[in-house]
Scaffold this motif. Sequence first.
Motif, PDB file in Angstrom:
ATOM      1  N   TRP A  93      12.719  -5.565 -26.045  1.00  0.00           N
ATOM      2  CA  TRP A  93      13.006  -5.093 -24.694  1.00  0.00           C
ATOM      3  C   TRP A  93      12.712  -6.171 -23.657  1.00  0.00           C
ATOM      4  O   TRP A  93      11.687  -6.830 -23.707  1.00  0.00           O
ATOM      5  N   THR A  94      13.642  -6.339 -22.731  1.00  0.00           N
ATOM      6  CA  THR A  94      13.466  -7.234 -21.584  1.00  0.00           C
ATOM      7  C   THR A  94      13.911  -6.479 -20.333  1.00  0.00           C
ATOM      8  O   THR A  94      14.503  -5.398 -20.430  1.00  0.00           O
ATOM      9  N   ARG A  95      13.677  -7.069 -19.190  1.00  0.00           N
ATOM     10  CA  ARG A  95      14.166  -6.448 -17.945  1.00  0.00           C
ATOM     11  C   ARG A  95      15.686  -6.327 -17.954  1.00  0.00           C
ATOM     12  O   ARG A  95      16.242  -5.367 -17.425  1.00  0.00           O
TER      13      ARG A  95
ATOM     14  N   TRP B 132      16.852  -3.424 -20.477  1.00  0.00           N
ATOM     15  CA  TRP B 132      16.115  -2.171 -20.401  1.00  0.00           C
ATOM     16  C   TRP B 132      17.059  -1.009 -20.139  1.00  0.00           C
ATOM     17  O   TRP B 132      17.972  -1.101 -19.330  1.00  0.00           O
TER      18      TRP B 132
ATOM     19  N   PHE C 110       6.448  -5.703 -18.953  1.00  0.00           N
ATOM     20  CA  PHE C 110       7.210  -6.709 -19.706  1.00  0.00           C
ATOM     21  C   PHE C 110       6.389  -7.972 -19.897  1.00  0.00           C
ATOM     22  O   PHE C 110       5.653  -8.343 -18.987  1.00  0.00           O
ATOM     23  N   PRO C 111       6.494  -8.674 -21.017  1.00  0.00           N
ATOM     24  CA  PRO C 111       7.273  -8.311 -22.211  1.00  0.00           C
ATOM     25  C   PRO C 111       6.596  -7.153 -22.942  1.00  0.00           C
ATOM     26  O   PRO C 111       5.394  -7.188 -23.191  1.00  0.00           O
TER      27      PRO C 111
END
Length: 152
Positions: free
Chosen positions: A86-88, A91, A71-72
């Motif tokens: 998408w991010t943590r 996800w 990430f990122p």
Amino acid sequence: MKIATILPVLAFAFISVNCNKVKEETKSNSEIAIKSDSIAKPIKKELPENFDEFNKKFHSDSLFQVSRVDFPIEGKHVSGFEQYNWTRKNWQFQVIPVAEKTEIEEYQHSLVKTDTLITEKFWIPDSGFEVERQFKLIDNKWFLIYYNDINL
């Protein structure tokens, strides 16, 4: 008089020979110590992580998976009008491992592998559906670096 001159010369020669011998022994001992150190402490060269083992763990262990997504991450999720990077936090756990062939016949599939990059694509021609993911070897460990999930 001859003995008086010969004696200091012999003493000097004896001392010189013994000093050189001590230096050579010291040098030999230090060389042995260096050699024994290099034997005792071999240089550790970390081997690259096996992709097949990584692939199994990545798609079965959610915590491991998140730790190996860089990430990122590049790519995005697109579903109809919904679109995001998408991010943590957003996800979605991926359960389908990378495979040479897919058993789902309606999808086209391609897999390109090198020693340091694996690119896999799924798509249905003329449908607006396409998934692409890329795994890269970074510091001898595999990471997901790209995930594009398009479903229009």
